[in-house]
Design a protein around this motif. Sequence first.
Motif, mmCIF file in Angstrom:
data_model
loop_
_atom_site.group_PDB
_atom_site.id
_atom_site.type_symbol
_atom_site.label_atom_id
_atom_site.label_comp_id
_atom_site.label_asym_id
_atom_site.label_seq_id
_atom_site.Cartn_x
_atom_site.Cartn_y
_atom_site.Cartn_z
ATOM 1 N N UNK A 65 0.727 -1.028 -0.185
ATOM 2 C CA UNK A 65 -0.024 -0.039 -0.129
ATOM 3 C C UNK A 65 0.854 1.295 0.180
ATOM 4 N N UNK A 66 0.683 2.085 -0.936
ATOM 5 C CA UNK A 66 1.377 3.398 -0.946
ATOM 6 C C UNK A 66 0.590 4.395 -0.491
ATOM 7 N N UNK A 67 0.927 4.889 0.908
ATOM 8 C CA UNK A 67 0.156 5.862 1.456
ATOM 9 C C UNK A 67 0.843 7.286 1.115
ATOM 10 N N UNK A 68 0.069 8.189 0.864
ATOM 11 C CA UNK A 68 0.281 9.482 0.288
ATOM 12 C C UNK A 68 0.498 10.416 1.701
ATOM 13 N N UNK A 69 1.838 11.284 1.451
ATOM 14 C CA UNK A 69 2.040 12.309 2.614
ATOM 15 C C UNK A 69 2.144 13.637 2.093
ATOM 16 N N UNK A 70 3.336 13.814 1.359
ATOM 17 C CA UNK A 70 3.169 15.230 0.667
ATOM 18 C C UNK A 70 3.117 15.004 -0.754
ATOM 19 N N UNK A 71 1.814 15.122 -1.343
ATOM 20 C CA UNK A 71 1.482 14.893 -2.725
ATOM 21 C C UNK A 71 0.441 15.830 -3.044
ATOM 22 N N UNK A 72 0.175 16.215 -4.405
ATOM 23 C CA UNK A 72 -0.900 16.928 -4.828
ATOM 24 C C UNK A 72 -1.003 16.250 -6.452
ATOM 25 N N UNK A 73 -2.002 17.057 -6.966
ATOM 26 C CA UNK A 73 -2.018 16.664 -8.439
ATOM 27 C C UNK A 73 -2.016 18.018 -9.147
ATOM 28 N N UNK A 74 -1.313 17.906 -10.450
ATOM 29 C CA UNK A 74 -1.013 18.884 -11.376
ATOM 30 C C UNK A 74 -1.510 18.429 -12.774
ATOM 31 N N UNK A 75 -2.339 19.047 -13.415
ATOM 32 C CA UNK A 75 -2.615 18.929 -14.876
ATOM 33 C C UNK A 75 -2.742 16.983 -15.019
ATOM 34 N N UNK A 76 -3.285 16.376 -14.007
ATOM 35 C CA UNK A 76 -3.462 15.045 -14.101
ATOM 36 C C UNK A 76 -2.580 14.002 -13.605
ATOM 37 N N UNK A 77 -1.361 14.732 -13.390
ATOM 38 C CA UNK A 77 -0.055 14.187 -12.646
ATOM 39 C C UNK A 77 -0.101 14.322 -11.188
ATOM 40 N N UNK A 78 0.498 13.145 -10.557
ATOM 41 C CA UNK A 78 0.477 13.195 -9.118
ATOM 42 C C UNK A 78 2.155 13.818 -9.109
ATOM 43 N N UNK A 79 2.157 15.012 -8.166
ATOM 44 C CA UNK A 79 3.462 15.585 -8.099
ATOM 45 C C UNK A 79 3.767 15.769 -6.557
ATOM 46 N N UNK A 80 5.147 15.895 -6.124
ATOM 47 C CA UNK A 80 5.440 16.063 -4.701
ATOM 48 C C UNK A 80 4.971 17.449 -4.196
ATOM 49 N N UNK A 81 4.601 17.515 -2.753
ATOM 50 C CA UNK A 81 4.289 18.642 -2.306
ATOM 51 C C UNK A 81 4.763 18.816 -0.883
ATOM 52 N N UNK A 82 5.602 17.845 -0.452
ATOM 53 C CA UNK A 82 6.011 18.079 0.944
ATOM 54 C C UNK A 82 7.509 17.359 0.988
ATOM 55 N N UNK A 83 7.971 17.217 2.294
ATOM 56 C CA UNK A 83 9.363 16.656 2.388
ATOM 57 C C UNK A 83 9.115 15.050 2.538
#
Length: 421
Positions: free
Chosen positions: A359-377
């Motif tokens: 299972x991949x739990x997201x911590x510092x992520x967001x979406x941009x133009x349909x892509x998942x991108x980093x948003x935290x440390x």
Amino acid sequence: MKVLVVGGGGREHALVWKLRQSPKVKEIFCAPGNVGIAQMATCVNIQAEDVPGLLTFAQQEQIDLTVVGPEIPLTNGIVDIFQQQGLKIFGPSRAAAEIEGSKALAKDIMAKYNIPSARYATFDTAKEARAYVKQYGAPCVIKADGLAAGKGVIVAMDEETALAAVDFIMAERAFGQAGDRVVIEEFLEGEEVSVLAFVDGQTIVPLVSSQDHKRVGDQDTGPNTGGMGAYAPAPVYTPELAEAVERDILYPTVKALAAEGRPYRGVLYAGLMVTPTGPKVLEFNARFGDPETQPVLSLLETDLVDIIEAILQGRLAEQSVQWKDGAAVCVVMAAAGYPGSYEKGQEITGFEKVPEGVVVFHAGTTSREGQVVTAGGRVLGVTTTGKDIQEAIKRVYQGVESIHFAGAHYRKDIGQKAVNR
């Protein structure tokens, strides 16, 4: 029932994942959530610190149960405010949560009630703190009194580092108001273990033990972080040790908080050092740990909603809590530069290649133009279970190696202490 989870990190993703498994739960909202949580719940654009906004949302949506992840809303009194409005919410009151909100208060309570912990002194000025360091020398541990996102603790092995830590916290204001006061503790030798317990004010039910990996580098090198990974259970935490911790630390702490007019309901997290003279408290947290929650909840068999309802109704003693056999491991994938300054917006790929059961739990992520991108440390917490720790480690790193983003770094030795035992 309709459930609201407050927070937007890996711990909250794990809570949403576990709560979704309950047949009692019909709908889950998460505020603010993240792009991973959005696949399991409806994310609401309200920050975890915005208690009035959360209250308004819970009333409008007729939320049946709110579960609070992070420490800031708890120390800001979200539980008291929701309860005054007749809303069911899981977590300690503002007064009880101060055991995490002020390290000085926690140390004072432990000293008053003979709960084993490191020798300490508290200072309101850098001048006094520096004089104490010069008098007693090193190694020692310098702690910002207030909340510092898991980064306000500096282990100083020499006097020069200790004096620099005092200036970093108090003069340079590295953690803002959290550093108005510092606690200086003796350095404890031993192995760390995290013990979380469900508490209903009187009864405690410990969760399966776990071990966090605070330092950024392999073999516990580099600066402290919010946590680079964790595994459960921790072999260092033997049945004999568990009995001693319940008897000498957990029950006395819950009784002490009640005696101080701070009755505790929720999850109490004890960060312990197993020293040659027995277990001692390093810190208390007033909520689920992160990343310990990810492996611990992976091993929880019992419906989490049943446990929460038992706590809120003061009947935890009647509630059975069952655990799966085997082990669980979580490895944190962090952004380049973390725990220092880091870039955001790196595209993350490879989710579809992650092996089944990981299972991949997201911590510092967001979406941009349909892509998942980093948003935290701390970006992701890759987590899985196995029949034993070796199997879980092998599987979790297969998951980690499937995922890519520019500058990603992670520890290669999560769980190794358990294997060595």
